[in-house]
Design an enzyme around this catalytic site. Sequence first.
Site: not given
Lengths: 330, 208
Positions: A56, A218
Amino acid sequence: MKKLINDAGTVVSDALAGVAAAHPGLRVDVENRVVYRASGPRRGKVGLVSGGGSGHEPLHGGFVGHGMLDAACPGEIFTSPVPDQVIEATKGVDGGVGVLHIVKNYTGDVLNFEMAAELCAEEGVEVASVLVNDDVAVRDSLYTAGRRGTGATLFVEKIAGALAEEGAPLAEVAAVAADVNARSRSFGVALSPCTTPAAGKPTFQLADDEIELGIGIHGEPGRTRAAAGPAREIVRVAMDAINEDLPLSGETLVMLNGMGATPLIELYVAFAEVDAYLREHGARAARTLVGNYVTSLDMQGFSVTVCHLTDELTRLWDAPVETPGLRWGR
Amino acid sequence: MDTSFFLAWVDEITRVVAAERDRLTELDAAIGDADHGANLDRGFTAVRAALAETTPASPGALLVLVGGTLIRKVGGASGPLYGTAFRQLGKTLGDAGEVSPAEFAAALEAAVDAVRRLGSAAEGDKTMVDALAPAVRALGAAAAEGAKAAEAFDAAARAAEEGAAATVPLQARKGRASYLGPRSVGHEDPGAASTALILGALRTVGAR
């Protein structure tokens, strides 16, 4: 699938070595997988620790530094960190007045941070936690693990970090963090799936003319699939979902976040639509971020996060920050 | 069953998880984030490394070590959940050098209760509990009838496999798959699938 990596098994460690080499303001414990401020803990300042799966970036390690986090715990790609990392980080940043854990609401993150917090408390470090759950795409919390934590995590880290920098006590820092979360809503859209190094192939399939609405960060598929259309229409779906959940009004802090592989020019195309939508609904983008901040590897797509500001939150947002990912006022 | 039996179980789990790693990851890609096989493989590889350095004195101590290692090395939700299951299993067995099927059944029940509490999951939520809970019932029933270890473990493994297969039509209410809502229907839960593998490994070792 081509990837700029040495080995799928060492991506996180190899990247941490790069972070350490690139940012002298950080101290990276590659072995224990914790990113600290090089300056170390400050007596009398509440420590801020966050963490989560890798993939991320710049979240979370890129937000370690003055005015934001004291430490970040990167897990494997899309896998929450283990309690040992969080314990190490928590003890390492404790300035004697407690530590705030900023946790995104995913089962794994919650479980690992809870286990760590219990063990830290047993060892005498005061820990408070704030759970970030801003994603309006997850509707029915009775039948799900609850809303996911996404873009608002950055807002929480910045604003709580600014208050901690001023020397506020743990309870106040935790309260402002919870307030920022309560005032924030996000929605994400994917134009393409992402590919984890371990899997080596896309996490889901999308046809050329399809988009995925309500994605998390995700690479997980979203709630619904829709036909691709102009940016105007895609942004409207996202903003409608946000506006339905917490009606837009007044001064807002808005992030138009790229998922990792979206050209900046497209993010600006989308931001123009976000701005127009806000005006139509009597709100104003008083503070803005456009860019890749909470990404999902090489996914194409974006998320919008809107936070309803107060004068105090605006002041804390404007306070100086010096991290690899955000920097102003210093 | 003594410590060497449970060591053999851990070895067999490690082998099976490595062999089925890609299938578990593919199940996870469908309704999660495509890393379940890789994470468990990493966890049990770490368990083997820990066991290469120390030999626990009892089945209970061995299983506590397995659980602690999984908690420390795996991350995600499966690390704390499986780690807690093995730790509770070991703690309930205590320091006895020999374990009967009935004692193992009671300890596994305690382990499932701990998993339920930690994950706040019930049967039907499309999680590992859907494989664990029927396995515990089958094992308990077999042990109560005085079944030998091989038969009892076979019953438990079959119940876990059926439980995992039965997650296919369910809509997930816990974990990352729950974000998909109705789109989680039609896929086997990866956690239930890995639970079936772990109990299948118990059957394999029990049949030797």
